[in-house]
Design an enzyme around this catalytic site. Structure first.
Site, PDB file in Angstrom:
ATOM      1  N   ASP A  29      -8.041   8.066  -4.012  1.00 38.27           N
ATOM      2  CA  ASP A  29      -7.232   7.032  -4.659  1.00 38.27           C
ATOM      3  C   ASP A  29      -5.770   7.432  -4.552  1.00 38.27           C
ATOM      4  O   ASP A  29      -5.437   8.577  -4.242  1.00 38.27           O
ATOM      5  CB  ASP A  29      -7.647   6.900  -6.135  1.00 38.27           C
ATOM      6  CG  ASP A  29      -7.043   5.677  -6.837  1.00 38.27           C
ATOM      7  OD1 ASP A  29      -6.623   4.727  -6.130  1.00 38.27           O
ATOM      8  OD2 ASP A  29      -6.989   5.669  -8.075  1.00 38.27           O
ATOM      9  N   HIS A  30      -4.897   6.475  -4.801  1.00 42.21           N
ATOM     10  CA  HIS A  30      -3.464   6.734  -4.946  1.00 42.21           C
ATOM     11  C   HIS A  30      -3.092   6.705  -6.424  1.00 42.21           C
ATOM     12  O   HIS A  30      -3.565   5.835  -7.162  1.00 42.21           O
ATOM     13  CB  HIS A  30      -2.640   5.666  -4.218  1.00 42.21           C
ATOM     14  CG  HIS A  30      -2.759   5.704  -2.737  1.00 42.21           C
ATOM     15  ND1 HIS A  30      -2.745   4.564  -1.952  1.00 42.21           N
ATOM     16  CD2 HIS A  30      -2.882   6.743  -1.878  1.00 42.21           C
ATOM     17  CE1 HIS A  30      -2.853   4.904  -0.684  1.00 42.21           C
ATOM     18  NE2 HIS A  30      -2.946   6.218  -0.613  1.00 42.21           N
ATOM     19  N   TYR A  73      -4.819   1.712  -8.127  1.00 40.18           N
ATOM     20  CA  TYR A  73      -5.991   0.852  -7.929  1.00 40.18           C
ATOM     21  C   TYR A  73      -6.393   0.780  -6.455  1.00 40.18           C
ATOM     22  O   TYR A  73      -6.655  -0.289  -5.925  1.00 40.18           O
ATOM     23  CB  TYR A  73      -5.748  -0.550  -8.486  1.00 40.18           C
ATOM     24  CG  TYR A  73      -5.294  -0.597  -9.928  1.00 40.18           C
ATOM     25  CD1 TYR A  73      -5.822   0.277 -10.876  1.00 40.18           C
ATOM     26  CD2 TYR A  73      -4.350  -1.520 -10.351  1.00 40.18           C
ATOM     27  CE1 TYR A  73      -5.412   0.236 -12.203  1.00 40.18           C
ATOM     28  CE2 TYR A  73      -3.936  -1.571 -11.680  1.00 40.18           C
ATOM     29  CZ  TYR A  73      -4.468  -0.697 -12.600  1.00 40.18           C
ATOM     30  OH  TYR A  73      -4.056  -0.746 -13.912  1.00 40.18           O
ATOM     31  N   HIS A  74      -6.463   1.961  -5.820  1.00 40.38           N
ATOM     32  CA  HIS A  74      -6.844   2.026  -4.412  1.00 40.38           C
ATOM     33  C   HIS A  74      -8.061   2.933  -4.192  1.00 40.38           C
ATOM     34  O   HIS A  74      -8.051   3.785  -3.303  1.00 40.38           O
ATOM     35  CB  HIS A  74      -5.667   2.541  -3.570  1.00 40.38           C
ATOM     36  CG  HIS A  74      -4.489   1.637  -3.562  1.00 40.38           C
ATOM     37  ND1 HIS A  74      -3.217   2.058  -3.194  1.00 40.38           N
ATOM     38  CD2 HIS A  74      -4.369   0.320  -3.869  1.00 40.38           C
ATOM     39  CE1 HIS A  74      -2.375   1.043  -3.294  1.00 40.38           C
ATOM     40  NE2 HIS A  74      -3.049  -0.019  -3.698  1.00 40.38           N
ATOM     41  N   PRO A  75      -9.147   2.763  -4.966  1.00 47.17           N
ATOM     42  CA  PRO A  75     -10.328   3.598  -4.722  1.00 47.17           C
ATOM     43  C   PRO A  75     -10.901   3.309  -3.340  1.00 47.17           C
ATOM     44  O   PRO A  75     -10.966   2.156  -2.918  1.00 47.17           O
ATOM     45  CB  PRO A  75     -11.299   3.178  -5.830  1.00 47.17           C
ATOM     46  CG  PRO A  75     -10.890   1.788  -6.196  1.00 47.17           C
ATOM     47  CD  PRO A  75      -9.396   1.757  -6.016  1.00 47.17           C
TER      48      PRO A  75
END
Length: 560
Positions: A295-296, A469-471
């Protein structure tokens, strides 16, 4: 209800809508698309400026959260995933970033053969309808409309941020999605004529017109039906009743980096110990399912603004009403943008071949829920390192598909990740201290000038960092000799025939950018693989790398 289809797709999100369109396009194949959520016909989804509403809504998003994160002092971070037509492309910030060319070359180096930048670029172009027309890098007639919002015309802060970056010694780039990602420049978004360009609007709307396509909403998929390690269909609940549908050719999971892991594990595919602990009978031991999760993270770096020109003056209900009315009548104005109209991609240290830090600039000082951070005017950059070393996992906890899974990212669990954050905070402060910001810049709100030492930065980041919100990467593609590879290079699940995963979980590593654009590209390319079509020919376009990347962190010297 028809029970037999050629293809069954689970999840009408960023990838699933693309597949629904491409697999049904010829009219030769029957396609069933199953979605847990409902309609996306809401002003809060379609009006770009309203982006914080659907993301925080139970109606439109799975409101997941992480387990306690040890290196964030036990905090649990929000992890929303789209539960609506269009999936996360209907609730996201609409930022269009493909990633750096080297990200895709890295995928191939990690075992995803055929996914290098030369192979991926034609699919980025096929998907896209760039407002300024086709060129060597951009697409001009694809379903997905992209633009630069109001082209920075409605606020001088956008340009000031770019000028500050140049004064700090970084290059300017006219198109970070083209020849040169590195540098400061305008930001691009998935918006068409002032309306969100989700994959529901761009792709699914076309599929819905075809007689060989069927969409069912409000579905909870229980499991993939398997016969002797072959996927033959799906079992799902609709209106309280269990039903089954069968796939003649393939079942494709496009449920996202959390949902696809859940579905495989609920179906008995995954790490044997995880399945047994959850009370699921193992069908095929595939240890990588749910592992490699990435994630980020980001923070909001905020300043007071000395001029009353920011969006903080537009957050009262009267102003919101005017903005909404203008958008409803004209699809123009402040309602027609996500407000991220300038950005940057930089390297945090010498020796990095391509950028690892991303900036979204916003002419407002906001909280994570979309409310004002304070009374008065301010601006902020959303910033964070984009190539983390930390790896996490997703695990089901029971055989019930509605039980939220265990999500653990292990954020900031390596010294390299912590050092990247220290560099990030210091570089950001230096950029925003340049002369171009002087007429606008007031006091630093956060982190605050008292956050300066390594220990102070470490503590502030632990307390304030949030997920971007980059899983991704939880069902990675990889080589045959990689025991943790869930998929082969054609997105086929290892050990199970007629089953693929196509979504952001297939990435071997997280790219330097937002996830929507590469997820759509993956689905475009996967559609050709599924249909046994000849892939689009590779495109040998040049990509800019800083000439002195091995010895210099940036190309120039800072003015301050």
């Amino acid at each position: 209800m028809q029970q037999h289809y050629d293809y069954i797709i689970v999840g009408a999100g960023s990838a699933g809508c693309v597949l629904a369109d491409r697999l049904s396009e010829s009219g030769d194949h029957s396609v069933l698309l199953l979605e847990a959520g409902g309609s996306d016909k809401s002003i809060f989804i379609q009006m770009p400026t309203a982006l914080s509403y659907p993301m925080n809504s139970e109606k439109y998003a799975w409101q997941f959260e992480t387990d306690a994160e040890a290196d964030l002092d036990g905090r649990r971070l929000h992890c929303p995933r789209g539960k609506v037509l269009g999936g996360s492309s209907s609730i996201n910030g609409m930022v269009y970033v493909r990633g750096h060319a080297c990200d895709f070359d890295e995928w191939e180096e990690q075992g995803a053969k055929g996914w290098n930048y030369q192979a991926c670029l034609p699919y980025f172009r096929r998907a896209e309808n760039w407002i300024d027309g086709e060129d060597e890098y951009r697409g001009g007639d694809g379903p997905l409309s992209t633009c630069a919002g109001n082209k920075m015309t409605l606020n001088p802060l956008y340009r000031a941020f770019i000028d500050a970056g140049k004064e700090a010694g970084y290059p300017e780039t006219s198109d970070y999605n083209g020849y040169q990602q590195e540098g400061f420049g305008p930001m691009h978004m998935t918006v068409k004529n002032g309306v969100r360009a989700s994959t529901s609007n761009a792709y699914l709307s076309r599929a819905k017109k075809r007689s060989n396509f069927k969409l069912i909403k409000g579905v909870v998929v229980q499991r993939i039906l398997l016969e002797e390690k072959r996927a033959v269909g799906v079992e799902f609940e609709l209106a309280g009743e269990l039903r089954t549908c069968f796939a003649k050719n393939e079942v494709i999971s496009s449920a996202g980096s959390i949902g696809s892991v859940q579905l495989l594990q609920l179906s008995g595919i995954g790490p044997k110990t995880v399945l047994e602990k959850a009370g699921v009978t193992p069908v095929y031991h595939l240890p990588g399912v749910g592992q490699n999760l990435q994630d980020h993270l980001e923070v909001y770096f905020q300043y007071h603004c000395q001029k009353p020109i920011t969006l903080n003056g537009k957050l009262d209900w009267f102003s919101k009403g005017l903005i909404g009315t203008e958008w409803i009548l004209t699809r123009k104005g402040l309602g027609a943008t996500n407000h991220f109209e300038s950005c940057a991609f930089i390297r945090s240290r010498a020796g990095l071949k391509w950028p690892n830090i991303q900036y979204h600039f916003l002419p407002a000082a906001m909280r994570y829920d979309g409310q004002a951070a304070f009374d008065g005017h301010g601006f902020q950059v959303h910033v964070g390192p984009n190539k983390p070393e930390s790896r996490g996992r997703v695990e089901i906890v029971s055989a019930n598909p509605l039980d939220k899974p265990k999500i653990q990212f292990n954020y900031l669990s390596t010294e390299r990740d912590r050092q990247d954050w220290r560099d990030c905070i210091r570089l950001t402060r230096e950029i925003l201290a340049q002369p171009a910001m002087d007429e606008f810049r007031g006091e630093e709100i956060q982190p605050g000038i008292n956050v300066a030492t390594d220990a102070e930065i470490d503590q502030w980041v632990k307390e304030n960092v949030e997920s971007a919100y980059h899983p991704s990467c939880s069902c990675k593609m990889g080589a045959d000799d990689d025991p943790m590879a869930v998929l082969d290079e054609e997105c086929r699940v290892r050990g199970i025939t007629n089953l693929r995963v196509v979504d952001s979980s297939v990435f071997p590593t997280i790219p330097n950018g937002n996830l929507n654009a590469p997820t759509i590209m993956v689905a475009e390319r996967a559609a050709d693989l599924i249909l046994h079509k000849q892939p689009l020919p590779p495109q040998r376009s040049k990509v800019w790398l800083a000439p002195s990347w091995e010895t210099q962190q940036r190309t120039g010297e800072p003015m301050r």
